[in-house]
Design an enzyme around this catalytic site. Structure first.
Site, mmCIF file in Angstrom:
data_model
loop_
_atom_site.group_PDB
_atom_site.id
_atom_site.type_symbol
_atom_site.label_atom_id
_atom_site.label_comp_id
_atom_site.label_asym_id
_atom_site.label_seq_id
_atom_site.Cartn_x
_atom_site.Cartn_y
_atom_site.Cartn_z
ATOM 1 N N LEU C 229 -10.779 -12.378 55.111
ATOM 2 C CA LEU C 229 -11.042 -13.724 55.489
ATOM 3 C C LEU C 229 -11.123 -13.971 56.562
ATOM 4 O O LEU C 229 -11.352 -13.077 57.874
ATOM 5 C CB LEU C 229 -9.505 -13.455 55.451
ATOM 6 C CG LEU C 229 -8.749 -14.917 55.996
ATOM 7 C CD1 LEU C 229 -8.894 -16.050 54.741
ATOM 8 C CD2 LEU C 229 -7.606 -14.453 56.167
ATOM 9 N N ASP C 230 -11.808 -15.200 56.762
ATOM 10 C CA ASP C 230 -12.526 -15.843 57.434
ATOM 11 C C ASP C 230 -14.029 -14.745 58.325
ATOM 12 O O ASP C 230 -14.530 -15.716 59.436
ATOM 13 C CB ASP C 230 -11.584 -16.199 58.488
ATOM 14 C CG ASP C 230 -10.536 -16.717 58.735
ATOM 15 O OD1 ASP C 230 -10.104 -17.475 57.530
ATOM 16 O OD2 ASP C 230 -9.662 -17.006 59.150
#
Lengths: 286, 286, 286, 286
Positions: C229-230
């Site tokens: 994530l990210d």
């Protein structure tokens, strides 16, 4: 741009109605001419910040008298305040190591009187920049820092700073960490330029970290030094665009341009009493 | 960032199919290792531009031999070309007046070897900066310019430039206009930093003009000097944001930061043979 | 800007001498007219990246034939490659939630043909933007996401994406996290706009985090979505200046302007095959 | 960011001592809570500018009563002043032609209530954007402009503007020149976004002019419309970097991103009464 002499009142206090009216009323009562004024309410904390420039020759008394007369009102408003005189130059000590980009930049601004300050001395943990500094007629103190003399070195920095009666210390790419004691002794009086876009890439070799992460912008912040390394209140920051063709070495080179510009801007704000700190944040009245 | 020695081939020619294939083919045939290469077709004029860096140690012969062997192909392609050697430092003469910001900036970059050049001399129409230049071990020539000696002064600038066998002349806030003859003699070899956001505000006191017009951004371009004042090909430019609180004096101050940064960037592109000119425009392979 | 039809070859391979010569040689041999070409050697990893635009009408055969003839050379060079045709529009599925700024921005670019793509459908976890999307003649699929149907929802997103035979998925402020399986199924084909200046302020409410830290610049990156994530490779990012007078709500508002601009830029680079990924970084040939 | 209702006093007057004291004194006397205040002395012209936000519920009377009570003081100070109420939405008429980028951008901001205004109608010299506007529930008036009906068309624009009782007219890439009469009738109430970096490249096809000159940055200003074409006071402007690989068509495309962002920013400043005009310049209290 003010050609005449002026006083700068900078202050903060708990927010309430009527603050501006009372401060401006006090100034007007004595026929003070306000050149520039800024106000800011930090609503979350209900604290009020202000910065007011007053023409010195518009007041019928000097700064000592101003301080005496203003004190009762400041007391009523529970103000944290100071007033400075543009005719009294700030005294700034620079700390450097081997890299010259920030030092050249600051001394060019000092030579041209863009930075209208006194630089009583430059302190360095290396001899590298002695000649350059001394050519400018500025004293140069070499205070070596080794693994086993850090306390003594910090004490010597403190002694030199005190001896010249300086206001502000600027870490112009000084590659040593000041002791927490020294940091705590001069809150909001030591400026540093950090070589990464805080809060990203804390720690060593930030440009190499940025390269590894593949970012497209790198930056540098000027901040007040606190005992909490690289966590002090940010005064100013800026960025520069990079791309895949830039090596970590290129990024270091670009970074220097940001570093010197941002440090000079942050220092100017500080010297003009435009920066106020609350908690870990700054109000900067540009 | 290249640590080893390399050659830089920069060229332009009429556009046609097969140019890259032939140039890259020639290099590959001799086992040349291409470090970086850029190509651009200027479609309106059907002209092709390229810049290729080749590792020096990958070629089985020296630059003289490269030139000899490459010439026939270059001739067939009707190429305007040159090849330079990273081991031979460019020789740059700086011209200054009284303002120091660009000079300090360039000498800091030269000191740190960020600009890896020779500066055989600095020329000025004032004595102001002599000490600073000479402290760096660089010759300083004072060539005063008055209303009645402009021709002689220009001739003397030319003579000094020739005597040190320099490649490039940099007007680092030199406040005199070079004669058209001098400009024409060194096309694409004289760089200037102009103190306004061209093509806006041509002429004297551009920051004051910008103030009068109420613009919200000011800027400065680095351009090649031509006989047509302030109209030469733009190499690089940048801007800084201002607002209503900034006086013309503030704008001059902000402008200096743009001027020195943009001049240094433009000079770097020039020295690395990244700038090609066609008509009044540049191709800059960054 | 090309008005005619062209092919875009994008590729990477282990670095060695003669790559450009062989590729450009192949193209020249078939009289291919190169419109634009970019090359980059990632020296640390000794990998070579390139992107070449060839005028379609300059080649004596079609893309299928190009692929067949080029394959042996690509094989010799151990190339990871693709070639696309400007006449075949990319098919892009947009995922949105309730915020409209990125959707309006992208549809405006699509309406004006600045983005010359097909948008077979828009998918959302809310009904909010149905009317706006359908007015544009684009199908709208509402796929609610609740705590207990995430797997099914992800599967339905995947089904819709496959059904319309799309190339690229764009999370245009889609406020749900795609499952790792979905992310892994379409590597380098899902773009996201993150609402913080990565790698700072990872996680929830980044603008509030930025406000707490007192930064003077906020930003947003466009990146490829990965299961981590990210943390996906950053394609493009930009920043905007803020100051002490800006509340978190103001920062959210400023952030939207950065978000939509950066997403549109990143998407354009992606659609024009200008982005190549190696490890967690991108080469972007602008 | 204010969640509650507030009044905005904006004013200018001849500079003298005691202005802030008297204004702030008046407000404090009635227990008015100042949320935000800005002051600026334009020293060359000795004129004083201010903008003060007061919480509506802190005052013991309404706006009509405020106006009545404040008028004598304003008279004494020879003030040019106005006070507005955040609870009364400004009414803005948009004028467009065929290009949609500014219209989509403004309507997205209006939809999300970022721009908390009424848009009673959109006026266009083309039918192109009718459907999009009407889908938003906004009236659309087609007022064709031909060589022989310019006077009538201007009169009709004026009539529609008056009929909906609007405050502000926004030329959102409206490709017709308003008559001097119309411009003069609504001074400081008509905003335009100009598609060049004023004062460079005045006139037609500015991006093509910029391309010819070989600039490295292009920009766009938002300004008040005056009878003097493209010469009105600049409210806001910004730039974007371009290079030799960008065609005029690319520059038009980049320009659109600047245009819509700068127009939205300028409009916001205007609607929040942050812009004051003196001569041909603006004070913008951001």
């Amino acid at each position: 741009m003010h050609r005449g002499r002026y006083y700068t009142l900078s202050a903060s206090c708990p927010d309430q109605t009527g603050i501006i009216a009372r401060i401006a009323g006090f100034i007007a009562e004595h026929r003070g001419w306000i050149l520039e004024s800024n106000y800011h309410a930090e609503s979350a904390e209900r604290r009020y910040f202000m910065r007011i420039e007053i023409r010195a020759d518009s007041l019928p008394f000097d700064l000592a008298e101003f301080r005496k007369r203003f004190a009762p009102l400041a007391g009523e408003l529970q103000m944290d305040w100071r007033i400075t005189d543009s005719a009294i130059k700030k005294r700034v000590v620079l700390l450097v190591s081997k890299q010259e980009h920030c030092l050249y930049d600051l001394l060019a601004r000092w030579q041209s009187k863009e930075l209208d300050i006194e630089i009583p001395c430059v302190i360095s943990n290396h001899e590298t920049l002695r000649g350059f500094v001394e050519w400018h007629g500025i004293a140069f103190h070499h205070i070596p820092v080794m693994a086993d003399n850090k306390l003594a070195a910090n004490a010597e920095v403190r002694r030199q700073f005190e001896e010249v009666n300086a206001d502000t210390m600027v870490l112009a790419r000084y590659m040593q960490i000041l002791s927490p004691e020294l940091c705590n002794e001069y809150p909001r009086r030591i400026l540093n330029i950090h070589h990464s876009f805080l809060p990203s890439f804390v720690g060593a070799k930030p440009y190499h970290q940025a390269y590894q992460r593949g970012v497209k912008l790198i930056g540098a912040p000027c901040h007040y030094v606190t005992a909490d390394l690289d966590q002090g209140p940010i005064i100013e920051q800026d960025v520069i665009r990079i791309d895949h063709s830039d090596s970590p070495e290129d990024m270091v080179r670009y970074g220097k341009d940001i570093e010197k510009t941002v440090l000079a801007r942050g220092l100017r704000y500080h010297l003009e009493d435009r920066v106020m700190v609350h908690g870990n944040k700054t109000v900067v009245f540009r």
